[in-house]
Design an enzyme around this catalytic site. Sequence first.
Site, PDB file in Angstrom:
ATOM      1  N   GLY A  13     -29.031 -37.282  16.170  1.00 43.29           N
ATOM      2  CA  GLY A  13     -28.059 -36.427  16.860  1.00 43.29           C
ATOM      3  C   GLY A  13     -27.062 -37.318  17.599  1.00 43.29           C
ATOM      4  O   GLY A  13     -26.553 -36.951  18.655  1.00 43.29           O
ATOM      5  N   GLY A  16     -23.718 -35.978  18.802  1.00 40.91           N
ATOM      6  CA  GLY A  16     -23.777 -34.741  19.600  1.00 40.91           C
ATOM      7  C   GLY A  16     -23.274 -34.880  21.027  1.00 40.91           C
ATOM      8  O   GLY A  16     -22.956 -35.978  21.512  1.00 40.91           O
ATOM      9  N   ASP A  17     -23.247 -33.753  21.676  1.00 41.16           N
ATOM     10  CA  ASP A  17     -22.756 -33.648  23.046  1.00 41.16           C
ATOM     11  C   ASP A  17     -23.620 -34.444  24.023  1.00 41.16           C
ATOM     12  O   ASP A  17     -23.113 -35.212  24.848  1.00 41.16           O
ATOM     13  CB  ASP A  17     -22.753 -32.155  23.425  1.00 41.16           C
ATOM     14  CG  ASP A  17     -22.475 -31.924  24.891  1.00 41.16           C
ATOM     15  OD1 ASP A  17     -21.338 -32.182  25.304  1.00 41.16           O
ATOM     16  OD2 ASP A  17     -23.392 -31.496  25.626  1.00 41.16           O
ATOM     17  N   VAL A  87     -31.763 -35.088   8.177  1.00 40.22           N
ATOM     18  CA  VAL A  87     -33.152 -35.287   8.622  1.00 40.22           C
ATOM     19  C   VAL A  87     -34.192 -34.783   7.625  1.00 40.22           C
ATOM     20  O   VAL A  87     -35.356 -35.136   7.710  1.00 40.22           O
ATOM     21  CB  VAL A  87     -33.430 -34.630   9.993  1.00 40.22           C
ATOM     22  CG1 VAL A  87     -32.676 -35.337  11.084  1.00 40.22           C
ATOM     23  CG2 VAL A  87     -33.131 -33.158   9.981  1.00 40.22           C
ATOM     24  N   LYS A 149     -35.458 -30.900  25.935  1.00 36.43           N
ATOM     25  CA  LYS A 149     -35.771 -29.478  26.008  1.00 36.43           C
ATOM     26  C   LYS A 149     -34.858 -28.720  25.038  1.00 36.43           C
ATOM     27  O   LYS A 149     -33.799 -29.243  24.712  1.00 36.43           O
ATOM     28  CB  LYS A 149     -35.621 -28.963  27.431  1.00 36.43           C
ATOM     29  CG  LYS A 149     -34.167 -28.734  27.881  1.00 36.43           C
ATOM     30  CD  LYS A 149     -34.102 -27.985  29.193  1.00 36.43           C
ATOM     31  CE  LYS A 149     -32.695 -27.557  29.469  1.00 36.43           C
ATOM     32  NZ  LYS A 149     -32.453 -26.900  30.712  1.00 36.43           N
ATOM     33  N   ASP A 178     -37.463 -34.038  31.258  1.00 34.03           N
ATOM     34  CA  ASP A 178     -37.037 -32.949  32.121  1.00 34.03           C
ATOM     35  C   ASP A 178     -36.149 -33.664  33.124  1.00 34.03           C
ATOM     36  O   ASP A 178     -36.644 -34.363  34.017  1.00 34.03           O
ATOM     37  CB  ASP A 178     -38.235 -32.290  32.826  1.00 34.03           C
ATOM     38  CG  ASP A 178     -37.792 -31.118  33.698  1.00 34.03           C
ATOM     39  OD1 ASP A 178     -36.705 -31.217  34.288  1.00 34.03           O
ATOM     40  OD2 ASP A 178     -38.538 -30.140  33.797  1.00 34.03           O
ATOM     41  N   HIS A 179     -34.826 -33.555  32.955  1.00 31.45           N
ATOM     42  CA  HIS A 179     -33.952 -34.456  33.719  1.00 31.45           C
ATOM     43  C   HIS A 179     -34.089 -34.254  35.227  1.00 31.45           C
ATOM     44  O   HIS A 179     -33.747 -35.140  36.002  1.00 31.45           O
ATOM     45  CB  HIS A 179     -32.494 -34.369  33.250  1.00 31.45           C
ATOM     46  CG  HIS A 179     -31.787 -33.141  33.681  1.00 31.45           C
ATOM     47  ND1 HIS A 179     -31.848 -31.966  32.977  1.00 31.45           N
ATOM     48  CD2 HIS A 179     -31.024 -32.892  34.764  1.00 31.45           C
ATOM     49  CE1 HIS A 179     -31.149 -31.052  33.619  1.00 31.45           C
ATOM     50  NE2 HIS A 179     -30.629 -31.580  34.701  1.00 31.45           N
ATOM     51  N   LYS A 183     -34.249 -37.133  38.816  1.00 37.16           N
ATOM     52  CA  LYS A 183     -33.329 -37.104  39.957  1.00 37.16           C
ATOM     53  C   LYS A 183     -33.951 -37.831  41.144  1.00 37.16           C
ATOM     54  O   LYS A 183     -35.116 -37.601  41.471  1.00 37.16           O
ATOM     55  CB  LYS A 183     -33.015 -35.655  40.362  1.00 37.16           C
ATOM     56  CG  LYS A 183     -32.059 -34.932  39.428  1.00 37.16           C
ATOM     57  CD  LYS A 183     -31.827 -33.521  39.946  1.00 37.16           C
ATOM     58  CE  LYS A 183     -30.990 -32.685  39.015  1.00 37.16           C
ATOM     59  NZ  LYS A 183     -29.549 -32.938  39.133  1.00 37.16           N
ATOM     60  N   GLU A 217     -26.228 -22.362  40.026  1.00 36.11           N
ATOM     61  CA  GLU A 217     -25.074 -22.931  39.333  1.00 36.11           C
ATOM     62  C   GLU A 217     -23.879 -22.018  39.566  1.00 36.11           C
ATOM     63  O   GLU A 217     -24.040 -20.793  39.605  1.00 36.11           O
ATOM     64  CB  GLU A 217     -25.336 -22.988  37.830  1.00 36.11           C
ATOM     65  CG  GLU A 217     -26.454 -23.931  37.438  1.00 36.11           C
ATOM     66  CD  GLU A 217     -26.756 -23.815  35.945  1.00 36.11           C
ATOM     67  OE1 GLU A 217     -26.049 -24.446  35.150  1.00 36.11           O
ATOM     68  OE2 GLU A 217     -27.682 -23.078  35.599  1.00 36.11           O
ATOM     69  N   ASP A 236     -34.744 -21.201  30.357  1.00 34.23           N
ATOM     70  CA  ASP A 236     -33.866 -22.368  30.432  1.00 34.23           C
ATOM     71  C   ASP A 236     -34.093 -23.174  31.711  1.00 34.23           C
ATOM     72  O   ASP A 236     -33.917 -24.389  31.715  1.00 34.23           O
ATOM     73  CB  ASP A 236     -32.397 -21.899  30.370  1.00 34.23           C
ATOM     74  CG  ASP A 236     -31.432 -23.043  30.105  1.00 34.23           C
ATOM     75  OD1 ASP A 236     -31.744 -23.875  29.232  1.00 34.23           O
ATOM     76  OD2 ASP A 236     -30.377 -23.109  30.772  1.00 34.23           O
ATOM     77  N   HIS A 241     -37.680 -26.936  34.901  1.00 33.93           N
ATOM     78  CA  HIS A 241     -37.253 -27.560  36.163  1.00 33.93           C
ATOM     79  C   HIS A 241     -37.902 -26.923  37.396  1.00 33.93           C
ATOM     80  O   HIS A 241     -38.425 -27.619  38.268  1.00 33.93           O
ATOM     81  CB  HIS A 241     -35.727 -27.483  36.307  1.00 33.93           C
ATOM     82  CG  HIS A 241     -34.982 -27.889  35.069  1.00 33.93           C
ATOM     83  ND1 HIS A 241     -35.320 -29.021  34.352  1.00 33.93           N
ATOM     84  CD2 HIS A 241     -33.938 -27.328  34.412  1.00 33.93           C
ATOM     85  CE1 HIS A 241     -34.496 -29.118  33.321  1.00 33.93           C
ATOM     86  NE2 HIS A 241     -33.662 -28.111  33.329  1.00 33.93           N
TER      87      HIS A 241
END
Length: 484
Positions: A13, A16-17, A87, A149, A178-179, A183, A217, A236, A241
């Site tokens: 990927g 990708g973004d 893939v 994820k 899991d970002h 942190k 958010e 999500d 999280h």
Amino acid sequence: MSQKNKALFIIFGGTGDLAQRKLYPALYRLYKKEYLSEHFAVIGTARREWSDEYYQDVVRDAIQDIADSDDHAKAFASHFRYQSHNVKDTEHYHTLKRLADSLDEEYQLEGNRIFYLSMSPSFFGTITSHLKEQKLVTDNGFNRVVIEKPFGTDYESSKELNDEINASFDEDQLYRIDHYLGKEMVQTILALRFANRLFTDSWNASSIDNIQITLSEDLGVEERGEYYDKTGALKDMVQNHVMQVVALLTMNPPKSFTMEDVRDQKIHILKALKEPDMSDVSSPEFIRGQYAESEDGSLIAYREEDKVDTESMTDTFVAGKLTINTDEWRDVPVYIRTGKRLKEKMSRVDVVWKKTDNELFDESPTHLTIHLGPKEGVELFLNDKKIGPGMDLTPLPLRSLRSEETIEQSPEAYEKLILDVLIGDETHFAHWGEVAESWKFVDAIKKAWKESDQPIPLYPANSMGPKEAFDLLEKDGRKWVWNP
Ligand code: NAD
């Protein structure tokens, strides 16, 4: 340290973004700080036909804002190669292996490989089985797989996905990102809790009244409507999280900061979560919401967003009350809320202590706010005596917020987590047991919502969610500490 970090990254990927927005900048920061030196290489693979030169230009574009100089960016990008790849095509893995082996020799990588799966999870099983079968996995170095994820869409599918991956890689080779766990301020929770006697002695049910977690958010779904409409806030944000933050706030002290000790304590909490009481359909313990047009008409409703079903019942907001069935926590509710198009972007924890047992003062309860981001730092709100006659009280906020400069200079979550993968530290990743327990919890809520015939509560964009989110605390005689 830098000389030890030898590895070939194979990023599935690579066009990708996520790769462009997060992974290339994170790798560059590690290069800049010399955690990566001459001994690393990256193969980006995706379906598109790109040349190495074009790919290296893309990588340079991705880091242009943070690069020391053009020459430094060029030197970094020279470690990148591109391989067009489907893939599902076995032959392509043979080509990939030849390229990987030649880069291993060119950069003396000693067989260390990090396979970063930055693509749809529906491909994870296919990719990992090919990596094993077509022998991209080396015998002489480490082989680690990084997964993004969403890890499944419910317990059943996550178990299936896990079984598929486990057929080729062991749990200790898997790094589920899991970002939030990367942190700085999320990791700080453990330091605050376990390195301060003030807190170790009072972080329990006899002193704490309730805990509140808000991950809000201000943006809507932007261009992710198609993915989000199938997912919603519960899956999500809460499954991963929010549940990780709950575990960090309530787990017992681990014996050490090894992956095993931390994981065991987190799983202990997640296993002890009481299934939420959803029997009262008019005020269940977990409520959902969806954003409608803002009151001033400047923000459109969720159902008007691009690639969203015009009759969608998807939750863009969740609030809930968690009960942890352990002797330490049974009587302390943990209230959580998360959503899109809320008033402000903010991740924070508020820990509210009980009032004192004496009746000398009409005090406000002491509370601690841990700002996880974008604001970072800690505020402790105590009671002080008002200067002058009598014994009246006045709030005493003790505030330590990190400056913009400090935040700017702190390592970003992906940078920290990729470095952990390089050095083989799995402490800050989501392990299978945690993922499994979180899904079971979330599945029960999803099922109750599905079975109830209640319409989804709407909230105006640019508010703090539906009325039901406030009622949830009010009926317990409490309110949200943060109420912008
Ligand atoms: P994306 O759609 O931008 O990129 C997907 C990549 O997969 C592209 O490079 C595409 O070419 C490649 N691809 C698709 N099908 C392929 C095939 N059959 N063979 C080879 N390559 C193929 O997606 P993204 O936003 O970069 O997300 C990647 C993963 O990370 C997803 O699982 C996503 O859920 C997860 N994730 C993304 C973000 C984010 O901020 N973008 C955040 C968290 C998790």
